[in-house]
Design an enzyme around this catalytic site. Structure first.
Site: not given
Ligand code: DGL
Length: 246
Positions: A7, A39-40, A71, A150, A181-182
Site C-alpha cells: 500500500d 498516491y490518491g 484501491n 495517517e 484501504t485507509h
Molecule cells: N490506501 C490507498 C487506497 O486504497 C490510497 C491512499 C493514498 O495513498 O492516497 O486507495
C-alpha cells in the site's frame, strides 16, 4: 505461501488485519510507501511508476503472491505490475465489486463509492458495477480521510467536520464501498454517521473471500511470520501496525 502486501502507507494494514483473521498465510511481507503517500492525488503515470518500483522491492523476497492492498494502485497499475512481477498479483477493486454484488439483492440499491481522487476519477468501481446491472451509484472522492488516518485521527470533531463537508449532498446509501484501504480505520465513525441500516464493503474482507474462492487453503496459520517495511520511518509504521493489528 509467502505473500507480499503493498500500500502507499498504513491503509493496507486494514487488509493485513483481515488476512490475519482468516489465517491463510504462513508469511506476510508488508511494504508501505510512506515517503510518497498519498498516491490518491497523483496522476496515472506516477502511480504506475511507484507501483512498479514496489514490485522491484518485493523481488528480494521470492513471493508466491502479491496483494495490492491499495484501491488507487489496483485501479491504475495492476496490469503493469503483473507484467513486472515474478509472482501473481491481485488487486482489491475486483473483489470489492464481487463482495458488493453478493451483499445486495436489488439492482437499484443505493451504492455509495468512496475513494481517493484518483480512484474515483478512474471510475473503476462504477464501470464494473454498471456491467453487473447496478443502476443507483453515487461516488465521492474523500481524499482528506487519508492524511487523517495517517495522523491516526479516527474519530472526533475534525473528522465530523470533514464528513459534513463531503456528505452534505449525499443521499443515505444502502451500502458504502470503502474504496480505499485507509477508510476501514474510520469505519466506526462512518457507521455512526450513516446509521445502523447502512452496509459497508471492506477491501480486506472482500479480498479474503475472493482468495478463498480462487485457492484451496488446507491449513490455518494462526501465528504467521510478518515483517514490515516502509520507504520512510518504518518504526512509525510498526507502531501503527502494533496498535491496529492487536
Ligand atoms: N490506501 C490507498 C487506497 O486504497 C490510497 C491512499 C493514498 O495513498 O492516497 O486507495
Amino acid at each position: 505461501m509467502k505473500i507480499g502486501v503493498f500500500d502507499s502507507g498504513v491503509g493496507g494494514l486494514s487488509v493485513v488485519k483481515s488476512l490475519l483473521h482468516a489465517a491463510l498465510f504462513e508469511e506476510i511481507i508488508y511494504f508501505g510507501d510512506t515517503a510518497r503517500v498519498p498516491y490518491g492525488i497523483k496522476d496515472k503515470n506516477t502511480i504506475i511508476r511507484y507501483a512498479i518500483e514496489a514490485v522491484e522491492c518485493f523481488k528480494n523476497f521470492e513471493l508466491d503472491l502479491m496483494i495490492v492492498a491499495c484501491n488507487t494502485v489496483s485501479a491504475y497499475a495492476l496490469e503493469e505490475m503483473r507484467e513486472a512481477a515474478a509472482s501473481p498479483v491481485v488487486g482489491v477493486v475486483e473483489s470489492g465489486v464481487l463482495a458488493t454484488s453478493k451483499m445486495l439483492t436489488k439492482k437499484d440499491a443505493n451504492i455509495l463509492i468512496l475513494g481517493t481522487q484518483a480512484t474515483i476519477r478512474s471510475q473503476a468501481y462504477e464501470k464494473e458495477l454498471s456491467r453487473l446491472g447496478f443502476t443507483n451509484l453515487q461516488a465521492k472522492a474523500t481524499g482528506l480521510f487519508v492524511p487523517l488516518v495517517e495522523e491516526q485521527i479516527y474519530s472526533g470533531k475534525i473528522l465530523e467536520a470533514v464528513f459534513s463537508h463531503y456528505f452534505q449532498d449525499i443521499q443515505t446509501p444502502d451500502i458504502v464501498i470503502l474504496g480505499c484501504t485507509h477508510f476501514p480505520l474510520i469505519l466506526d465513525a462512518l457507521r455512526d454517521y450513516f446509521g445502523e441500516e447502512t452496509l459497508f464493503v471492506h477491501s480486506g474482507d472482500a479480498i479474503v473471500a475472493s482468495l478463498m474462492q480462487q485457492f484451496s487453503f488446507t491449513q490455518r496459520y494462526e501465528n504467521p511470520k510478518i515483517e514490515f517495511f516502509a520507504s520512510q520511518s518504518p518504526d512509525e509504521l510498526k507502531k501503527v501496525a502494533a496498535r491496529w493489528l492487536s
